[in-house]
Each structure stands twice: as C-alpha cells, then as structure tokens.
Write a protein that holds these residues in place. Structure first.
Motif, PDB file in Angstrom:
ATOM      1  N   GLU A   1     -24.532  -1.613 -18.224  1.00 35.03           N
ATOM      2  CA  GLU A   1     -24.281  -0.621 -19.272  1.00 35.03           C
ATOM      3  C   GLU A   1     -25.472  -0.494 -20.213  1.00 35.03           C
ATOM      4  O   GLU A   1     -25.851   0.624 -20.601  1.00 35.03           O
ATOM      5  CB  GLU A   1     -23.017  -0.992 -20.053  1.00 35.03           C
ATOM      6  CG  GLU A   1     -21.731  -0.782 -19.258  1.00 35.03           C
ATOM      7  CD  GLU A   1     -20.519  -1.380 -19.938  1.00 35.03           C
ATOM      8  OE1 GLU A   1     -19.396  -0.953 -19.611  1.00 35.03           O
ATOM      9  OE2 GLU A   1     -20.685  -2.289 -20.779  1.00 35.03           O
ATOM     10  N   CYS A   2     -26.066  -1.613 -20.565  1.00 34.19           N
ATOM     11  CA  CYS A   2     -27.231  -1.573 -21.455  1.00 34.19           C
ATOM     12  C   CYS A   2     -28.374  -0.778 -20.824  1.00 34.19           C
ATOM     13  O   CYS A   2     -28.990   0.073 -21.474  1.00 34.19           O
ATOM     14  CB  CYS A   2     -27.701  -2.991 -21.765  1.00 34.19           C
ATOM     15  SG  CYS A   2     -26.582  -3.938 -22.828  1.00 34.19           S
ATOM     16  N   GLU A   3     -28.644  -1.050 -19.556  1.00 34.96           N
ATOM     17  CA  GLU A   3     -29.784  -0.408 -18.908  1.00 34.96           C
ATOM     18  C   GLU A   3     -29.534   1.077 -18.624  1.00 34.96           C
ATOM     19  O   GLU A   3     -30.479   1.862 -18.584  1.00 34.96           O
ATOM     20  CB  GLU A   3     -30.133  -1.158 -17.626  1.00 34.96           C
ATOM     21  CG  GLU A   3     -30.633  -2.577 -17.879  1.00 34.96           C
ATOM     22  CD  GLU A   3     -31.176  -3.242 -16.630  1.00 34.96           C
ATOM     23  OE1 GLU A   3     -31.793  -2.529 -15.806  1.00 34.96           O
ATOM     24  OE2 GLU A   3     -30.967  -4.460 -16.469  1.00 34.96           O
ATOM     25  N   VAL A   4     -28.272   1.459 -18.423  1.00 34.41           N
ATOM     26  CA  VAL A   4     -27.960   2.863 -18.139  1.00 34.41           C
ATOM     27  C   VAL A   4     -27.870   3.686 -19.424  1.00 34.41           C
ATOM     28  O   VAL A   4     -28.531   4.718 -19.569  1.00 34.41           O
ATOM     29  CB  VAL A   4     -26.647   2.980 -17.342  1.00 34.41           C
ATOM     30  CG1 VAL A   4     -26.194   4.432 -17.260  1.00 34.41           C
ATOM     31  CG2 VAL A   4     -26.825   2.396 -15.943  1.00 34.41           C
ATOM     32  N   TYR A   5     -27.061   3.230 -20.374  1.00 35.11           N
ATOM     33  CA  TYR A   5     -26.825   4.013 -21.583  1.00 35.11           C
ATOM     34  C   TYR A   5     -28.014   4.004 -22.542  1.00 35.11           C
ATOM     35  O   TYR A   5     -28.209   4.955 -23.299  1.00 35.11           O
ATOM     36  CB  TYR A   5     -25.589   3.481 -22.317  1.00 35.11           C
ATOM     37  CG  TYR A   5     -24.275   3.854 -21.668  1.00 35.11           C
ATOM     38  CD1 TYR A   5     -23.614   5.023 -22.013  1.00 35.11           C
ATOM     39  CD2 TYR A   5     -23.694   3.021 -20.711  1.00 35.11           C
ATOM     40  CE1 TYR A   5     -22.399   5.371 -21.436  1.00 35.11           C
ATOM     41  CE2 TYR A   5     -22.476   3.354 -20.119  1.00 35.11           C
ATOM     42  CZ  TYR A   5     -21.841   4.531 -20.484  1.00 35.11           C
ATOM     43  OH  TYR A   5     -20.650   4.871 -19.901  1.00 35.11           O
ATOM     44  N   PHE A   6     -28.780   2.923 -22.559  1.00 40.03           N
ATOM     45  CA  PHE A   6     -29.860   2.780 -23.537  1.00 40.03           C
ATOM     46  C   PHE A   6     -31.241   2.825 -22.884  1.00 40.03           C
ATOM     47  O   PHE A   6     -32.204   2.281 -23.424  1.00 40.03           O
ATOM     48  CB  PHE A   6     -29.690   1.466 -24.309  1.00 40.03           C
ATOM     49  CG  PHE A   6     -28.409   1.378 -25.091  1.00 40.03           C
ATOM     50  CD1 PHE A   6     -28.336   1.819 -26.398  1.00 40.03           C
ATOM     51  CD2 PHE A   6     -27.262   0.850 -24.504  1.00 40.03           C
ATOM     52  CE1 PHE A   6     -27.152   1.733 -27.120  1.00 40.03           C
ATOM     53  CE2 PHE A   6     -26.070   0.759 -25.213  1.00 40.03           C
ATOM     54  CZ  PHE A   6     -26.016   1.212 -26.520  1.00 40.03           C
ATOM     55  N   ALA A   7     -31.336   3.484 -21.735  1.00 42.83           N
ATOM     56  CA  ALA A   7     -32.586   3.496 -20.969  1.00 42.83           C
ATOM     57  C   ALA A   7     -33.775   3.999 -21.798  1.00 42.83           C
ATOM     58  O   ALA A   7     -34.869   3.418 -21.758  1.00 42.83           O
ATOM     59  CB  ALA A   7     -32.421   4.339 -19.709  1.00 42.83           C
ATOM     60  N   GLU A   8     -33.579   5.076 -22.560  1.00 46.42           N
ATOM     61  CA  GLU A   8     -34.679   5.634 -23.351  1.00 46.42           C
ATOM     62  C   GLU A   8     -35.178   4.655 -24.396  1.00 46.42           C
ATOM     63  O   GLU A   8     -36.386   4.473 -24.570  1.00 46.42           O
ATOM     64  CB  GLU A   8     -34.227   6.924 -24.044  1.00 46.42           C
ATOM     65  CG  GLU A   8     -33.947   8.086 -23.113  1.00 46.42           C
ATOM     66  CD  GLU A   8     -33.507   9.306 -23.901  1.00 46.42           C
ATOM     67  OE1 GLU A   8     -34.359   9.887 -24.607  1.00 46.42           O
ATOM     68  OE2 GLU A   8     -32.316   9.667 -23.824  1.00 46.42           O
ATOM     69  N   TRP A   9     -34.250   4.020 -25.087  1.00 50.24           N
ATOM     70  CA  TRP A   9     -34.632   3.081 -26.139  1.00 50.24           C
ATOM     71  C   TRP A   9     -35.309   1.841 -25.544  1.00 50.24           C
ATOM     72  O   TRP A   9     -36.243   1.299 -26.146  1.00 50.24           O
ATOM     73  CB  TRP A   9     -33.401   2.671 -26.946  1.00 50.24           C
ATOM     74  CG  TRP A   9     -32.880   3.775 -27.819  1.00 50.24           C
ATOM     75  CD1 TRP A   9     -33.256   4.075 -29.092  1.00 50.24           C
ATOM     76  CD2 TRP A   9     -31.888   4.734 -27.464  1.00 50.24           C
ATOM     77  NE1 TRP A   9     -32.566   5.157 -29.566  1.00 50.24           N
ATOM     78  CE2 TRP A   9     -31.704   5.600 -28.589  1.00 50.24           C
ATOM     79  CE3 TRP A   9     -31.123   4.980 -26.321  1.00 50.24           C
ATOM     80  CZ2 TRP A   9     -30.796   6.650 -28.589  1.00 50.24           C
ATOM     81  CZ3 TRP A   9     -30.229   6.034 -26.325  1.00 50.24           C
ATOM     82  CH2 TRP A   9     -30.073   6.856 -27.449  1.00 50.24           C
TER      83      TRP A   9
ATOM     84  N   CYS B   1     -22.600  10.423 -31.306  1.00 50.36           N
ATOM     85  CA  CYS B   1     -23.117   9.052 -31.296  1.00 50.36           C
ATOM     86  C   CYS B   1     -22.899   8.417 -29.927  1.00 50.36           C
ATOM     87  O   CYS B   1     -22.052   8.858 -29.143  1.00 50.36           O
ATOM     88  CB  CYS B   1     -22.421   8.207 -32.365  1.00 50.36           C
ATOM     89  SG  CYS B   1     -22.800   8.697 -34.055  1.00 50.36           S
ATOM     90  N   MET B   2     -23.647   7.371 -29.664  1.00 48.64           N
ATOM     91  CA  MET B   2     -23.531   6.676 -28.392  1.00 48.64           C
ATOM     92  C   MET B   2     -22.162   6.010 -28.270  1.00 48.64           C
ATOM     93  O   MET B   2     -21.736   5.270 -29.151  1.00 48.64           O
ATOM     94  CB  MET B   2     -24.635   5.621 -28.264  1.00 48.64           C
ATOM     95  CG  MET B   2     -24.553   4.783 -26.999  1.00 48.64           C
ATOM     96  SD  MET B   2     -24.827   5.783 -25.516  1.00 48.64           S
ATOM     97  CE  MET B   2     -26.602   6.107 -25.674  1.00 48.64           C
ATOM     98  N   TYR B   3     -21.485   6.289 -27.169  1.00 52.77           N
ATOM     99  CA  TYR B   3     -20.247   5.595 -26.845  1.00 52.77           C
ATOM    100  C   TYR B   3     -20.358   5.083 -25.421  1.00 52.77           C
ATOM    101  O   TYR B   3     -20.497   5.868 -24.476  1.00 52.77           O
ATOM    102  CB  TYR B   3     -19.025   6.510 -26.963  1.00 52.77           C
ATOM    103  CG  TYR B   3     -17.747   5.851 -26.458  1.00 52.77           C
ATOM    104  CD1 TYR B   3     -17.161   4.814 -27.175  1.00 52.77           C
ATOM    105  CD2 TYR B   3     -17.165   6.245 -25.253  1.00 52.77           C
ATOM    106  CE1 TYR B   3     -16.013   4.190 -26.715  1.00 52.77           C
ATOM    107  CE2 TYR B   3     -16.006   5.634 -24.788  1.00 52.77           C
ATOM    108  CZ  TYR B   3     -15.436   4.598 -25.517  1.00 52.77           C
ATOM    109  OH  TYR B   3     -14.307   3.969 -25.056  1.00 52.77           O
TER     110      TYR B   3
END
Length: 416
Positions: free
Chosen positions: A227-235, A20-22
């Motif tokens: 963090e949002c833009e790096v970790y959740f880039a695909e979404w 899962c995403m951490y």
C-alpha cells in the motif's frame, strides 16, 4: 489530480470530499458489514486508524454510496441501506469521576436522540442508552453502534483505585446493554487501546467477536508495504531524491524506521499510518507517532511498578522488554486490579509480535522499529533518570559514538 496528505483528518467523508489520500480498507470492512448481524471488538494503538475505520463504517451505514466510488466495496453486492447510528467517542468526554462520566454521556445520547427526533428519559446514561436503542429501532429500524476509545475513562484513571473501580462498574452496565438489546442492533464495533475482553468490563459482552488478532483483519488499520509503495509512489520518488538516496535505499530506511507492527501469528506487518504519512509529507525520518500517541497512564504505571520493586529478582525490569515471550491468553487475561505491563506495551504499540512458535504457542515480543525503540527509551529517561528531555538525544549520540569506537572511558565519562 494529486491527492493531499493529512494526518489530522479522521473523518472519512472529509477525506474524500477534500481530495485527501485514503488508503482503501473497504475490502476488510466489507467482510465485516456483509454479515447480516455482527458484534465486533478491535484493539489497536492510538493514532492507528481506529477512528477513521469507524467513520468509514458510519458513512457506509448511512448509505452514502457516492463517497465510495472507485473503492473496493463499491463493486460488491452490498445493499447500501441506511440505518440509525449511535456513535460514541469516549475520547471526547474526559471524566475523573463516575458522576462526571455519566453526565457527559447523557448529554451525548440526548444530542443523538434530538438528531433523530426522539425524546429519551431516565435517571442516567444507562437508562438513556437503553431508551435510545429501543426507540431508534422501533422508529427507524435496527441500530448501528460505533464506540471509539471505549476504555478511555478507565485508562485515564487507571492509577486511582478509588475512581477507576466505580467507572469500570458503570461502563460494564452501560456496554452490557449491547448484548441485552442485540435483537435491536444491526451491527456494532467497539474499539480501544486496551483489551479487557472476557474479564471484568467485558464479562457481559462475551458474545463480541474479537477481531484484534485475526489474520483477515491484520491490515485493517495501518499501511502494508505494498500500500505504501502504490499509494505514495510520487512522494517516495521525490523524498528519495531529496535525501540523496536511491529509491530502494530510501524504502529500506522507511522500513527500518517505521514498519514492523504485527498483530497476528502470521508474519504480516504494517506501518503506523500517522508516522508514514508525516514522513511522506515532510520528507524526513522524524519520530512522529510517539509524540502524538503517548498514553501517560502507561509511563506512570511503569514508574509505579518500578518504584515498587524491592530487589532485582522481583517483578518487571526495563532491560527485559525486547524478547519477552508470552502465551496468547496474556494479551487479554488481566484486570484493573492486576494490570500486567507486558500486554499493555503490546496493545499500546511499544512492543509488537516478532515471532510465534506454534509448538509452544508462545509469542515473542520486541520493539517494532527504530522510531519506537528510540522514542520509548527517550521518554523513559524522563521518568527514570534526572536527565532533562532536551539532553537525551545528545547523550544517546555520545554513548552510541563511544560504544561504536569501543571507548569505555567515553561511555563512563558521559555526563548528565
């Protein structure tokens, strides 16, 4: 392999093992655990990552380094020595009386002792806690203490003076052991929503290092914009397309709806992790956090204080929320007998810091984002008006439409 998104898992070990995403918070956590001894307190709103933070610390102090492969702390000079751990989740033992609370804590402490092969005796939870800390230290080395939602028994009974005062006295004695036995303790972190430090409950714990508003821990809980833009880039890319928006327009909307929580003098803001992750999961702009994190005690307290007002000049008024200015001591200098609504609204996440003036040392508070503003007004309508909850969105839409079109007749003709 693409990570899974989850807002229901708050156990670090499960997040990692289930792919899962951490969002890596071990840089801030390393700052805490690299100190030879530390006693810390952190206040954050509910559903904001406190439990996951404690679970991450639990894994670190168990010495389970394999779980941290690729994370910041794995590359740091940490010894990964295992320690005995006492982890208490007060949210898991609801109690309406001090007798019930004492009984439930005794059961939890006895279970922890059994896990370590230790027998503890005593007439109540305070004696059990004392014995457990001492025996664990003698047999296994210095103890790590992790306490989640320390204030839950108080907040659950906050409007019942008859019950809350004995509970507060009991917890003061219980938590006071952390200072009394500090030579037996390697590390402790106590978290909660409210912040009673330096008064009443925490008068015996004035050695705690309160990191709630320290700039170096401003992003320990919650997601930064980066963090949002790096970790959740695909979404982000997928949801922008789904909503018919450019990436930048989609990010602007996310910022307006979910960003804005600020906990320090410095202008560093974070997203609520539950709301943002659900928005990524579902691809919309729903109001998720308020639905899952509303503390009923706060709404009841607001209603009680509102009902106690006799005229427009006395006490607190709802329209005064946005733009409140407070001194720093207002965030912690209150007691159960004299609760102030404003700092509670900050601690529960309904208001946040929008500005700080170093010359006057005044903080300005306001709604952090559209999600909180809309949802808070919606929920308050249940307590202060006869409007059914299901009718609120329609009425608000009608009022906004009428005001936008300068239609005062439409405003006054909106029916409940």
């Amino acid at each position: 392999m693409r990570k899974r998104l989850s807002t229901t898992i708050s156990t670090f070990r499960t997040l990692i093992r289930e792919q899962c995403m951490y969002v890596d918070k071990t840089r801030e956590i390393y700052t805490l655990v690299s100190q030879p001894h530390g006693q810390f307190f952190l206040s954050r709103p509910r559903r904001f990552g406190k439990s996951l933070t404690l679970s991450t610390l639990d894994a670190i102090f168990q010495g389970d380094r394999a779980l941290f492969k690729g994370l910041y702390i794995d590359d740091q000079p940490y010894d990964w020595q295992p320690y005995p751990i006492i982890r208490l989740v007060l949210n898991a033992c609801p109690a309406s009386t001090v007798v019930e609370l004492d009984r439930k804590l005794c059961m939890i402490l006895a279970a922890i002792a059994e896990d370590y092969g230790i027998e503890i005796t005593g007439s109540g939870a305070v004696e059990h806690f004392h014995a457990l800390i001492r025996k664990l230290c003698r047999q296994h080395g210095p103890v790590v203490i992790l306490i989640d939602e320390y204030d839950k028994p108080i907040l659950d009974n906050i409007l019942s003076r008859e019950e809350v005062l004995p509970i507060r006295t009991f917890l003061k004695q219980f938590y006071g052991l952390i200072k009394a036995l500090e030579d037996n303790i390697r590390f402790s972190l106590i978290t909660g929503v409210s912040k009673f430090t330096q008064v009443s409950l925490f008068s015996d714990l004035n050695h705690l290092d309160d990191i709630t508003m320290m700039p170096e821990y401003a992003t320990l809980c919650g997601f930064t914009q980066e963090e949002c833009e790096v970790y959740f880039a695909e979404w982000i890319d997928e949801n922008a397309t789904k909503n018919g928006l450019s990436r930048e327009a989609y990010l602007d909307t996310l910022r307006r709806v979910y960003n804005g929580l600020r906990f320090t003098k410095q202008p560093v803001t974070v997203y609520n992790p539950v709301s943002f992750t659900k928005a990524m999961e579902r691809g919309d702009f729903g109001h998720y956090w308020f639905e899952t994190g509303t503390p009923s005690f706060l709404l009841e307290l607001l209603q009680q204080q509102h009902n106690n007002l006799s005229d427009a000049q006395q006490g607190w008024r709802i329209p005064e929320l946005d733009g409140i200015r407070l001194m720093s001591d207002a965030f912690s200098s209150y007691e159960v007998e004299r609760l102030r609504v404003e700092p509670l609204l900050f601690q529960t996440g309904y208001l946040t810091i929008t500005d700080y003036d170093p010359h006057t040392q005044l903080y300005t508070l306001g709604y952090p984002n559209d999600e909180v503003r809309f949802a808070f007004i919606k929920r308050l309508s249940e307590y202060f008006t006869p409007v059914p909850e299901a009718r609120v969105p329609t009425l608000l839409d009608q009022l906004v439409h009428a005001l936008h079109n300068h239609d005062l007749d439409g405003v006054f003709k909106t029916k409940l």
